[in-house]
Scaffold this motif. Structure first.
Motif: not given
Length: 579
Positions: A373-379
């Protein structure tokens, strides 16, 4: 100003003011309002220019009947008004009557002839001549007139020649159905009404005209709607010795001039993106750029991360909504339910709130790792306080996402905030051809005379769907205002394109022989654009319904309710066609 008693007016109903007090005047117009207070009677008289209040006492001998929309001529003296009305230019005076004459009586109108009428669209179209008496419609027609003057002034000063082209032509395939007109002299043969002056303006360029324009009626036998009429007006333009940038630069100046002159709005430099990028980022080739909400493909990311949940999905796309993490969960659910139940039909979606304190919440927390989920936020380059949506499913859902984007904007009440902002956009490099499953062959994305991009010509035989064209559309606030292209000026390329569209050599000669012949005589490079005049005016006024800016429009069924057209022809008239 002294005129004889037989004159209909010395002044109009919108010009008398305080400096005219004491003058004897003659006015003519329609009765807007009639207020009998017993000892005194007030009449509001209206003409094209405005309203003037008339007054007379019960001592005034009046042996005539009066009513709303009666047409009257009055004589009287301008006096100062006791109860002034600052909302109208004549609000400081009134006319004390000495004589009144009914020029024509009127039955009771079907709706109020006022700015805010009680008439529905059907009634207003049936009695359009009464609707035109209302200020909103009258002012729209004035605006249309003023814009047409500015168009002619600007283009004429820049070397464009206004030239009329024929209305009765041969049918040529341009995408929509054409209206046909039977010929009496040439039995069994038909003319076609032009969908645009496309081929004639190209022939004018071959004829040595440097720059052409025309504010012209066009006809398309297609379903009407609020922003489309079967009979509409184009601002049609063409220029020789130009490339795409030449056209875009000049007509950006043209549109900026119209907005500045008519609305005193200074437009920012126009954004330019390709068709391919528009589809990827907005899901449509007509994006509304007033809202900085873009789609971002996540396919590579989810495959790289090896997230099992997305592995078999054709397409994964994310969208960030700035500063909306506080949006209530129940409202988010209502948006998603709306999507599932409507024709948009996107069913696979999840959302993620990234709070200002950098904590996060998502219903998917039970199925996905927090680091994913954090990866989606960063991307997606989300900031604390943002709301994220992730869509996953079939490739075809891309076209449906633009509807979601606009619906989401409406849900978030952002539309009203930006209603008076104008964000123009050039969309370029449209596909040259598109496959039509019904007829099992390629069709032109715009029309058959659009020049391919030179660097894509090698693809024309094996991968025609990948050939881009030298074309461009002007989009303002999600509305297509105009479109055009650089035209084919090479005979071999023109024949090649027509063959790819399924035309035989015989059909090319039959339908386009006159154009192909003209190509033997030195065709200059040329290109142009056509703007929807009706749409442009409606956009300037912040309206969607172009019927409000056309004097006598058709309804959405293509009917003129006022004159009851179309209608059946009498047998005698039909026989004339075949005699």
């Amino acid at each position: 100003m002294s005129l004889s008693q037989s004159s209909y007016r010395t002044h109009n109903c919108g010009e008398l003011c305080k400096k005219d007090i004491g003058k004897k005047v003659v006015l003519s117009g329609w009765i807007q309002k009639l207020r009998n207070l017993g000892s005194i009677t007030f009449i509001d008289i209206r003409d094209y220019f405005g309203i003037t209040q008339l007054i007379f006492s019960k001592k005034f001998k009046k042996n005539i009947e009066l009513g709303k929309e009666f047409l009257i001529k009055v004589n009287g003296k301008v006096v100062e008004r006791v109860s002034k009305n600052s909302k109208i230019p004549t609000g400081e005076i009134e006319v004390l009557l000495s004589r009144i004459e009914v020029l024509n009586s009127s039955i009771s109108p079907p709706f109020f002839i006022e700015d805010k009428t009680d008439g529905d669209e059907k009634s207003r179209m049936k009695y359009r001549y009464l609707d035109i008496r209302r200020n909103p419609i009258k002012n729209n027609l004035k605006l249309r007139h003023n814009i047409s003057i500015e168009i002619r002034n600007f283009l004429s000063k820049n070397g464009f020649l206004e030239i009329e082209t024929p209305m009765l032509i041969n049918h040529t395939p341009e995408g929509a159905r054409s209206f046909v007109v039977p010929s009496r002299i040439h039995s069994g043969k038909f003319y076609s009404l032009p969908q645009s002056p496309q081929l004639f303006k190209q022939l004018l360029m071959i004829g040595g005209i440097d720059k052409y324009f025309q504010i012209v009626k066009c006809f398309r036998d297609e379903d009407a709607r609020s922003d489309r009429q079967i009979e509409f007006t184009q601002i049609d333009c063409e220029m020789v010795f130009v490339n795409v940038n030449d056209v875009l630069i000049f007509f950006e100046k043209f549109i900026k001039y119209i907005f500045k002159k008519i609305k005193n709005i200074q437009l920012e430099p126009f954004t330019k993106i390709t068709y391919s990028d528009a589809i990827k980022m907005y899901g449509t080739d007509k994006p509304d750029l007033r809202f900085e909400i873009k789609f971002l493909e996540l396919n590579d990311l989810v495959q790289e991360r090896g997230i099992e949940f997305f592995k078999k999905k054709e397409l994964t796309i994310g969208i960030t909504i700035p500063k909306c993490s506080s949006y209530p969960c129940e409202k988010i659910h209502s948006i998603i339910e709306w999507m599932k139940q409507t024709k948009i039909g996107i069913k696979d979606i999840f959302w993620l709130k990234y709070f200002p304190d950098k904590t996060l919440f998502s219903p998917m927390s039970n199925f996905m790792k927090k680091e994913d989920l954090i990866m989606f936020i960063k991307h997606l380059k989300a900031n604390p306080g943002d709301l994220l949506f992730i869509f996953y499913g079939k490739e075809k859902m891309r076209n449906q996402l633009s509807q979601f984007r606009m619906k989401l904007i409406n849900f978030l009440k952002k539309l009203k905030e930006n209603i008076k902002i104008f964000k123009p956009l050039w969309v370029t490099d449209f596909p040259l051809l598109e496959w039509n499953n019904k007829i099992k062959r390629y069709k032109p994305f715009h029309h058959p005379f659009t020049n391919p991009k030179e660097e894509d010509l090698h693809l024309i035989k094996k991968n025609p769907e990948n050939v881009r064209s030298q074309s461009y559309d002007l989009i303002i606030n999600g509305v297509e205002i105009g479109g055009g292209s650089i035209r084919i000026h090479n005979k071999s390329i023109q024949n090649l394109i027509l063959k790819h569209l399924g035309f035989s050599v015989k059909e090319i000669q039959s339908k386009f022989g006159f154009l192909i012949r003209a190509f033997e005589y030195g065709v200059p490079p040329h290109g142009g654009i056509a703007f929807g005049f009706d749409r442009l005016i409606a956009l300037l006024e912040g309206k969607k319904n172009i019927k409000e800016f056309i004097a006598f429009p058709k309804n959405n069924s293509g009917k003129d309710l006022m004159i009851d057209a179309p209608s059946f022809l009498e047998k005698k008239k039909l026989n004339e066609l075949y005699s």
